[in-house]
Design an enzyme around this catalytic site. Structure first.
Site, PDB file in Angstrom:
ATOM      1  N   GLU A   1       0.817  -1.208  -0.103  1.00  0.00           N
ATOM      2  CA  GLU A   1       0.110  -0.063   0.107  1.00  0.00           C
ATOM      3  C   GLU A   1       0.887   1.298   0.059  1.00  0.00           C
ATOM      4  O   GLU A   1       0.483   2.224   0.788  1.00  0.00           O
ATOM      5  CB  GLU A   1      -0.959  -0.036   1.103  1.00  0.00           C
ATOM      6  CG  GLU A   1      -1.802  -1.302   0.967  1.00  0.00           C
ATOM      7  CD  GLU A   1      -2.799  -1.458   2.340  1.00  0.00           C
ATOM      8  OE1 GLU A   1      -2.821  -0.462   3.157  1.00  0.00           O
ATOM      9  OE2 GLU A   1      -3.639  -2.330   2.419  1.00  0.00           O
TER      10      GLU A   1
ATOM     11  N   HIS B   1     -10.557  -6.034  -2.295  1.00  0.00           N
ATOM     12  CA  HIS B   1     -11.686  -5.896  -1.389  1.00  0.00           C
ATOM     13  C   HIS B   1     -13.075  -5.200  -2.060  1.00  0.00           C
ATOM     14  O   HIS B   1     -12.638  -3.901  -2.492  1.00  0.00           O
ATOM     15  CB  HIS B   1     -11.286  -5.032  -0.191  1.00  0.00           C
ATOM     16  CG  HIS B   1      -9.926  -5.629   0.692  1.00  0.00           C
ATOM     17  ND1 HIS B   1     -10.211  -6.695   1.122  1.00  0.00           N
ATOM     18  CD2 HIS B   1      -8.919  -5.252   0.931  1.00  0.00           C
ATOM     19  CE1 HIS B   1      -9.130  -7.339   2.073  1.00  0.00           C
ATOM     20  NE2 HIS B   1      -8.303  -6.228   1.374  1.00  0.00           N
TER      21      HIS B   1
ATOM     22  N   ASP C   1     -12.261 -10.296  -0.525  1.00  0.00           N
ATOM     23  CA  ASP C   1     -13.526 -10.331  -0.079  1.00  0.00           C
ATOM     24  C   ASP C   1     -14.744  -9.615  -0.944  1.00  0.00           C
ATOM     25  O   ASP C   1     -14.218  -8.655  -1.355  1.00  0.00           O
ATOM     26  CB  ASP C   1     -13.551 -10.229   1.310  1.00  0.00           C
ATOM     27  CG  ASP C   1     -12.952  -8.838   1.713  1.00  0.00           C
ATOM     28  OD1 ASP C   1     -12.967  -7.786   0.992  1.00  0.00           O
ATOM     29  OD2 ASP C   1     -12.537  -8.678   2.944  1.00  0.00           O
TER      30      ASP C   1
ATOM     31  N   ASN D   1       2.137  -5.172  -3.155  1.00  0.00           N
ATOM     32  CA  ASN D   1       0.562  -5.462  -2.877  1.00  0.00           C
ATOM     33  C   ASN D   1      -0.136  -4.368  -2.570  1.00  0.00           C
ATOM     34  O   ASN D   1       0.523  -3.147  -1.931  1.00  0.00           O
ATOM     35  CB  ASN D   1       0.400  -6.473  -1.756  1.00  0.00           C
ATOM     36  CG  ASN D   1      -0.812  -6.814  -1.428  1.00  0.00           C
ATOM     37  OD1 ASN D   1      -1.509  -7.487  -2.104  1.00  0.00           O
ATOM     38  ND2 ASN D   1      -1.224  -6.882  -0.200  1.00  0.00           N
TER      39      ASN D   1
ATOM     40  N   GLU E   1      -6.346 -10.716  -1.254  1.00  0.00           N
ATOM     41  CA  GLU E   1      -7.098 -10.277   0.116  1.00  0.00           C
ATOM     42  C   GLU E   1      -8.507 -10.413  -0.537  1.00  0.00           C
ATOM     43  O   GLU E   1      -9.365  -9.407   0.075  1.00  0.00           O
ATOM     44  CB  GLU E   1      -6.586  -9.181   0.792  1.00  0.00           C
ATOM     45  CG  GLU E   1      -5.195  -9.122   1.195  1.00  0.00           C
ATOM     46  CD  GLU E   1      -4.704  -7.828   1.711  1.00  0.00           C
ATOM     47  OE1 GLU E   1      -5.831  -6.984   2.172  1.00  0.00           O
ATOM     48  OE2 GLU E   1      -3.573  -7.395   1.975  1.00  0.00           O
TER      49      GLU E   1
HETATM   50  O1  9MR Z   1      -7.597  -8.136   8.524  1.00  0.00           O
HETATM   51  C1  9MR Z   1      -6.640  -7.386   9.073  1.00  0.00           C
HETATM   52  C2  9MR Z   1      -7.403  -6.673  10.355  1.00  0.00           C
HETATM   53  O2  9MR Z   1      -7.453  -7.848  11.260  1.00  0.00           O
HETATM   54  C3  9MR Z   1      -6.566  -5.487  11.148  1.00  0.00           C
HETATM   55  O3  9MR Z   1      -7.065  -5.019  12.020  1.00  0.00           O
HETATM   56  C4  9MR Z   1      -5.924  -4.635   9.875  1.00  0.00           C
HETATM   57  C5  9MR Z   1      -5.416  -3.565  10.736  1.00  0.00           C
HETATM   58  O4  9MR Z   1      -4.702  -2.674   9.507  1.00  0.00           O
HETATM   59  O5  9MR Z   1      -5.567  -5.000   8.966  1.00  0.00           O
HETATM   60  C6  9MR Z   1      -6.410  -5.835   8.373  1.00  0.00           C
HETATM   61  O6  9MR Z   1      -5.814  -6.581   6.897  1.00  0.00           O
HETATM   62  C7  9MR Z   1      -5.297  -5.552   6.120  1.00  0.00           C
HETATM   63  C8  9MR Z   1      -4.464  -6.087   5.345  1.00  0.00           C
HETATM   64  O7  9MR Z   1      -3.134  -6.389   6.163  1.00  0.00           O
HETATM   65  C9  9MR Z   1      -3.648  -5.167   4.222  1.00  0.00           C
HETATM   66  N1  9MR Z   1      -4.859  -4.805   3.280  1.00  0.00           N
HETATM   67  C10 9MR Z   1      -6.192  -4.390   3.848  1.00  0.00           C
HETATM   68  C11 9MR Z   1      -6.488  -5.391   5.084  1.00  0.00           C
HETATM   69  C12 9MR Z   1      -7.758  -4.815   5.598  1.00  0.00           C
HETATM   70  O8  9MR Z   1      -7.746  -3.810   6.331  1.00  0.00           O
END
Ligand code: 9MR
Length: 441
Positions: free
Chosen positions: A157, A235, A266, A199, A264
């Site tokens: 990101e 997402h 969903d 990513n 990722e």
């Molecule tokens: O799913 C993850 C969640 O449990 C955490 O609280 C969050 C914190 O930043 O991160 C989520 O996963 C993220 C991933 O690491 C990067 N892309 C976005 C995902 C969803 O926020």
């Protein structure tokens, strides 16, 4: 890294070679779980995993039955692995990696350098101190897992949202624009066997942000900066749907000489609409030779970071949703090797559904149309939304009344001339399906 193993197919061959009862040891073996079906196309189907859920038997049961790639959801992030500077803690991440090894699953590492989920001490650093801390972090973590990671999200990101195409402002970015390539070179030195990925999200279609990532990958390739893959988080929800140019976007990155992965996935929603979107994602990946696999971001809806949107393949009880079935069917419709799907060929057919619905019920009329050659038999497959059931069908034999239903020609209507069509129909309770697929038989 070599090609992903095709374990289910090899198993099938071995069973036949041993003269065993070959009954179930056929392609059907590869068709009953997401991982096995993906492996039959040379790809993987994975999921994010949370270490503290591995003791939940429903969760672990689904994980080990269905998925052949795991991504630690939070356990490999900087705040988890280096809570105090130069003091490393691998408890949760090691738990996931050993679970994966014990169950024949590979691991996507996530994520070495990211502006978010940094430990407090790193958030407070800048300049050369932060740059050195980043290099040390990547070296230590990638060395700890050396040889055990299929692909690392080296940088996560790093580009801004919106139309600027600029890098995202962050403490890492402020250490100098070369922080990303330094991160990739450092990761390569620590674990030369892992694929190294960039990513991001909102890069799933062609837009200013994905154009900027594209330009970076092109530049890295031209200058020999080690990058092997690009992850598309994917997402999706109503405000951010599966883009119309999803496949084309994956393809243009692949053409730069990198693998592409859905990392990722969903999709918020329910029923047939959600199921159709999940199938579209599979079809896009299968159509791109270098799309090596898909991971969903959690197992049950209740495991999701946005549980309210019920965005995953299993409901809170661990029951398969229509999105699961459409994903499995789409994987099984894929080519036997990762390549563009085979030309459907002269015997192919299509099915179109027209629905007449009222509260609590529907009548569906399905038109079967032959392709460039006559059909001598056909099967239409559709997945009913949950709660729906077929009560009556005509002009076809039916395999079941709920879930995924196959309608096979009734004999007298098996023959359809090239370009010609025939109709079947069915009545049901609940809501009817929006689409169906057709196969010549
Ligand atoms: O799913 C993850 C969640 O449990 C955490 O609280 C969050 C914190 O930043 O991160 C989520 O996963 C993220 C991933 O690491 C990067 N892309 C976005 C995902 C969803 O926020």
């Amino acid at each position: 890294m070599g090609k992903p193993a095709r374990i289910p197919l090899l198993t099938a061959v071995v069973a036949v070679a041993l003269g065993g009862v070959a009954v179930a040891a056929t392609a059907a073996d590869a068709a009953t779980t997401l991982g096995a079906s993906a492996a039959a196309t040379g790809r993987y189907y994975g999921t994010a995993v949370a270490a503290n859920k591995l003791s939940d038997s429903t969760y672990a049961g689904i994980l080990d039955r269905e998925f052949d790639m795991v991504t630690p959801e939070n356990e490999m992030k900087w705040d988890a692995t280096e809570p105090a500077q130069n003091s490393f803690s691998y408890g949760g991440a090691d738990q996931i990696v050993s679970h994966a090894r014990a169950h024949g699953q590979r691991v996507r590492g996530h994520a070495l350098a990211w502006h978010s989920q940094q430990p407090g001490w790193a958030q407070n650093l800048g300049g050369t101190a932060l740059r050195s801390a980043m290099v040390n972090h990547i070296t230590q973590v990638a060395t700890h897992y050396r040889g055990q990671i299929y692909a690392w999200d080296v940088v996560n990101e790093a580009f801004a949202d919106g139309g600027s195409g600029a890098r995202r402002d962050s403490n890492l970015q402020r250490t100098g624009n070369d922080w990303i390539e330094v991160a990739f070179r450092t990761a390569r030195a620590a674990d030369p066997a892992a694929k190294l990925c960039y990513n991001d999200y909102n890069t799933d279609g062609q837009n200013a942000k994905s154009n900027a990532v594209y330009a970076m990958v092109q530049d890295f390739k031209a200058r020999g900066v080690p990058i092997d893959c690009v992850g598309f988080q994917s997402h999706f929800n109503a405000a951010s749907p599966v883009p119309g140019d999803y496949q084309a976007n994956l393809q243009r990155f692949a053409a730069l000489g990198v693998d592409v992965q859905i990392t990722e996935l969903d999709i918020e929603g329910s029923g047939q609409a959600q199921a159709d979107n999940y199938a579209r994602v599979v079809r896009a990946c299968l159509a791109v030779t270098r799309c090596t696999g898909i991971s969903v971001w959690g197992i049950r809806d209740t495991d999701s970071w946005r549980a309210g949107g019920t965005p995953l393949l299993f409901d809170g009880n661990g029951t398969k949703k229509p999105a699961y079935t459409s994903t499995l069917n789409a994987l099984n419709g894929g080519a036997a090797t990762p390549s563009t799907p085979a030309d459907p060929g002269p015997g192919a057919c299509t099915a179109s559904v027209s629905l007449n619905s009222w509260p609590g019920g529907f009548v569906a009329t399905v038109r079967v149309t032959a392709g460039g050659a006559a059909l001598t038999g056909w099967t239409v497959t559709t997945t009913l939304p949950s709660g729906a059931a077929v009560t009556n069908a005509w002009n076809a034999r039916i395999s079941s009344t709920t879930g995924t239903v196959r309608f096979t020609d009734a004999g007298y209507n098996a023959s359809v001339p090239a370009g010609g069509s025939t109709e079947l129909g069915f009545q049901g309770t609940g809501s009817g399906p929006a689409s169906a697929t057709c196969a010549a038989s």
